[in-house]
Every structure is written in structure tokens, then in C-alpha cells.
Design an enzyme around this catalytic site. Structure first.
Site, short mmCIF file in Angstrom:
data_model
loop_
_atom_site.label_atom_id
_atom_site.label_comp_id
_atom_site.label_asym_id
_atom_site.label_seq_id
_atom_site.Cartn_x
_atom_site.Cartn_y
_atom_site.Cartn_z
CG HIS A 178 -1.73 1.08 1.33
ND1 HIS A 178 -2.46 1.34 1.85
CD2 HIS A 178 -1.80 2.31 1.16
CE1 HIS A 178 -3.14 2.43 2.27
NE2 HIS A 178 -3.23 3.12 0.96
CD GLU A 203 0.06 5.98 -1.04
OE1 GLU A 203 0.83 5.51 -0.10
OE2 GLU A 203 -1.15 5.46 -0.58
CG HIS A 218 2.71 8.70 2.41
ND1 HIS A 218 1.81 8.51 3.25
CD2 HIS A 218 1.30 7.94 2.26
CE1 HIS A 218 0.67 8.98 3.81
NE2 HIS A 218 0.50 7.69 3.30
P1 5GP Z 1 -6.88 4.96 7.07
O1 5GP Z 1 -8.23 6.33 8.12
O2 5GP Z 1 -7.84 4.33 6.02
O3 5GP Z 1 -6.90 3.76 8.40
O4 5GP Z 1 -6.41 5.54 6.51
C1 5GP Z 1 -6.13 6.59 5.40
C2 5GP Z 1 -5.39 7.19 4.76
O5 5GP Z 1 -4.63 7.83 5.73
C3 5GP Z 1 -3.94 6.47 4.72
O6 5GP Z 1 -3.96 5.55 3.62
C4 5GP Z 1 -2.93 6.85 5.02
O7 5GP Z 1 -2.61 7.87 3.49
C5 5GP Z 1 -3.32 7.64 6.13
N1 5GP Z 1 -2.64 6.95 6.84
C6 5GP Z 1 -3.37 7.05 7.94
N2 5GP Z 1 -3.10 6.28 8.95
C7 5GP Z 1 -1.13 6.33 9.66
C8 5GP Z 1 -0.24 6.51 9.57
O8 5GP Z 1 -0.77 6.26 11.24
N3 5GP Z 1 0.99 7.04 9.48
C9 5GP Z 1 0.23 7.51 8.47
N4 5GP Z 1 1.99 8.01 7.47
N5 5GP Z 1 -0.31 8.07 7.56
C10 5GP Z 1 -1.76 7.43 7.98
P1 5GP Z 2 -4.67 6.62 1.29
O1 5GP Z 2 -5.78 5.94 2.03
O2 5GP Z 2 -2.58 6.09 0.80
O3 5GP Z 2 -3.99 7.92 1.31
O4 5GP Z 2 -4.83 6.46 -0.73
C1 5GP Z 2 -5.33 5.76 -0.95
C2 5GP Z 2 -5.99 6.57 -2.27
O5 5GP Z 2 -5.45 5.22 -3.16
C3 5GP Z 2 -6.94 5.84 -2.80
O6 5GP Z 2 -7.50 7.73 -3.10
C4 5GP Z 2 -7.40 5.57 -3.12
O7 5GP Z 2 -8.70 5.34 -4.07
C5 5GP Z 2 -6.02 4.29 -4.04
N1 5GP Z 2 -5.72 3.95 -4.28
C6 5GP Z 2 -5.76 2.72 -5.82
N2 5GP Z 2 -5.57 1.17 -5.50
C7 5GP Z 2 -5.44 1.25 -4.36
C8 5GP Z 2 -5.64 -0.08 -3.18
O8 5GP Z 2 -5.16 -1.00 -4.03
N3 5GP Z 2 -5.28 0.51 -1.92
C9 5GP Z 2 -5.73 1.86 -1.03
N4 5GP Z 2 -5.89 1.26 -0.50
N5 5GP Z 2 -6.03 2.55 -2.45
C10 5GP Z 2 -5.82 2.57 -2.84
#
Ligand code: 5GP
Ligand code: 5GP
Length: 227
Positions: A62, A116, A120
Site C-alpha cells: 500500500h 503515494e 507520503h
Molecule cells: P485510514 O483512515 O483508512 O486508516 O487511512 C487513510 C490514509 O491515511 C492512509 O491510507 C494513509 O495515507 C494515511 N494514514 C493513516 N494512518 C497513518 C499513519 O499512522 N501514518 C501515516 N504516515 N499515514 C497514515
Molecule cells: P491513502 O489511503 O493512502 O491516503 O490513499 C489511497 C488512495 O489510493 C485512495 O484514493 C485510493 O482510492 C487509491 N488506491 C488506488 N488503489 C488502491 C489500492 O489498491 N489500495 C488502497 N488502499 N488504495 C488504493
């Protein structure tokens, strides 16, 4: 003339030190996060296979996320950094294999990788440029075969439920480090293993004990869906 030249040199030195300060390490460690495709797809949102075809039944990357020890994290650190696909040309087949996208509509993964990097990767630019960032993640994926570790402990993607502690213990025994486990919920409200977090030093090359484990949404028993 001599005086203005010396002022120019001083100014240059000051600007140089400021720029060094600005790019010095700005995070404490990385989370290396992999997702189980069965759990991404087995939700109300479903998923779409990438254009290159159905990914292997394996954990996929991811992201590699810079983090602070207090649990907070930086994001979108460089408004000028653009995702440059041409730096990844020779890594493309490895990227498709190890970092497949499952979002809809079906696509080639560039949107996921670009997201990503911008969100990040740009926060680790003091350590890794764009190519190094993606290479580091691919190498980390190859270092530890999480699926094999779980299978060796009798934990298989077969739709059955497993003790969360057994999953954590198997990974800790094999790698030496406690992983973070995150869950999501399928369309029948079953909690399932969605993501595994491993911590990595700021160079992006070595696994370390997590300075802080990520928050987890897992109950004590979780499903590992087929894919
Ligand atoms: P979710 O709320 O689905 O856990 O996270 C949404 C997105 O927020 C993740 O895909 C990632 O991009 C970012 N994120 C969530 N938790 C963390 C964390 O503990 N550290 C970092 N660096 N990013 C995070
Ligand atoms: P994050 O949660 O890391 O901030 O964001 C992930 C982003 O990448 C979201 O906008 C999600 O739609 C896109 N994405 C594309 N492919 C994938 C996948 O395979 N897994 C996840 N978790 N996010 C994906």
C-alpha cells in the site's frame, strides 16, 4: 567591488545552510504497509483488478509512510514535486506485481503510485528521491514473505477466522519485530485482516521495532478471506 563580492559569498553560505537544514531528516521512521487483496475486494466497495490482470494471491504494497514517534505524520510535503513515471520505466513489471492497484475503475496503477509519492514519499525526500523511494519499498516487500510466514503458522487465506494474537506472534517470531495489524469489515460485517504494518528505519532499508504501533480496528479473532 571586493566588499559586495564578500557579501555575496556570505549570503550564499547562509542560504546553503538554510537549505541543508530544510532537507535534514524530518520524520522518525517509516511504516511499510501491505494490504491483503481479498480484504480490499471483499467490502461493500468491491474492487477492480488492474489492467495487467488479477494480482497474485499475495500481500501487495500500500505504501511506505514517514511517521513521527508520537503517532502523527507529515503529508504532502513538497508542492513542487511531481510524480515522474519515466523514472520507473524499468521497474514497471515489478511495480505491477508487488504494488498492484485495486481501486475502480480498472487502471494501470500510476494514479495509486503517484498518490503515494505525493502524499507520503515527498515527506521523505531528505532521505530518498522518487526512484529510491519506490525501489526501497520493492526491496522491503522482497525481504519478508508475510504470506509464507502466516501459512507456516497454519494461517491461510481460506475464509476462516484466526486469533489476532497468533497472527502477530507468527510474524514477530519470524521477523523479530511486532507488526501492526489493521482490519476492515466485509459486506456481512465480518472483521478481516486488511493491512500489516512493519516499521522501517529512516533510510528505508532495515526493519526495526516499531517506536509506536499504528491504531488497530481489529477484534480478537479476524477472518482471512480467500482471494
Ligand atoms: P485510514 O483512515 O483508512 O486508516 O487511512 C487513510 C490514509 O491515511 C492512509 O491510507 C494513509 O495515507 C494515511 N494514514 C493513516 N494512518 C497513518 C499513519 O499512522 N501514518 C501515516 N504516515 N499515514 C497514515
Ligand atoms: P491513502 O489511503 O493512502 O491516503 O490513499 C489511497 C488512495 O489510493 C485512495 O484514493 C485510493 O482510492 C487509491 N488506491 C488506488 N488503489 C488502491 C489500492 O489498491 N489500495 C488502497 N488502499 N488504495 C488504493
Amino acid at each position: 567591488m571586493k566588499r559586495s563580492f564578500s557579501i555575496f559569498i556570505k549570503l550564499f553560505v547562509i542560504l546553503q545552510s538554510i537549505s541543508v537544514l530544510c532537507v535534514s531528516e524530518e520524520f522518525d521512521f517509516f511504516y511499510f504497509v501491505v494490504q491483503w487483496p481479498g480484504s480490499y475486494c471483499d467490502t461493500k466497495n468491491h474492487c477492480c483488478y488492474p489492467k495487467s490482470g488479477k494480482p497474485a494471491a499475495d500481500f501487495g504494497i500500500h505504501g511506505l509512510w514517514p511517521n513521527y514517534k508520537d503517532g502523527s505524520y507529515p503529508s504532502n510535503c513538497d508542492p513542487d514535486a511531481l510524480f515522474d513515471e519515466s523514472q520507473l520505466t524499468d521497474l514497471m513489471s515489478k511495480m505491477q506485481k508487488s504494488w498492484p492497484t485495486l481501486s475502480c475503475p480498472s487502471n494501470d496503477g500510476l494514479k495509486f503510485w503517484s498518490h503515494e509519492w505525493v502524499k507520503h514519499g515527498t515527506c521523505a525526500e531528505s532521505e530518498l528521491d522518487q526512484r529510491e523511494y519506490f525501489e526501497a519499498a520493492l526491496k522491503l516487500k522482497d525481504k519478508v514473505n508475510l504470506l509464507q510466514i502466516l501459512k507456516d503458522a497454519g494461517i491461510k487465506p481460506d475464509d476462516r477466522f484466526y486469533d489476532l494474537d497468533k497472527i502477530k506472534d507468527a510474524i514477530e517470531e519470524a521477523t523479530g519485530f511486532t507488526p501492526g495489524i489493521d482490519c476492515n469489515v466485509d459486506s456481512s460485517h465480518n472483521s478481516q485482516l486488511y493491512q500489516i504494518y512493519q516499521c522501517v528505519d529512516t533510510s528505508g532499508s532495515d526493519f526495526i521495532q516499531c517506536p509506536r504501533l499504528p491504531r488497530s480496528r481489529c477484534p480478537s479473532r479476524v477472518q482471512l478471506p480467500k482471494f
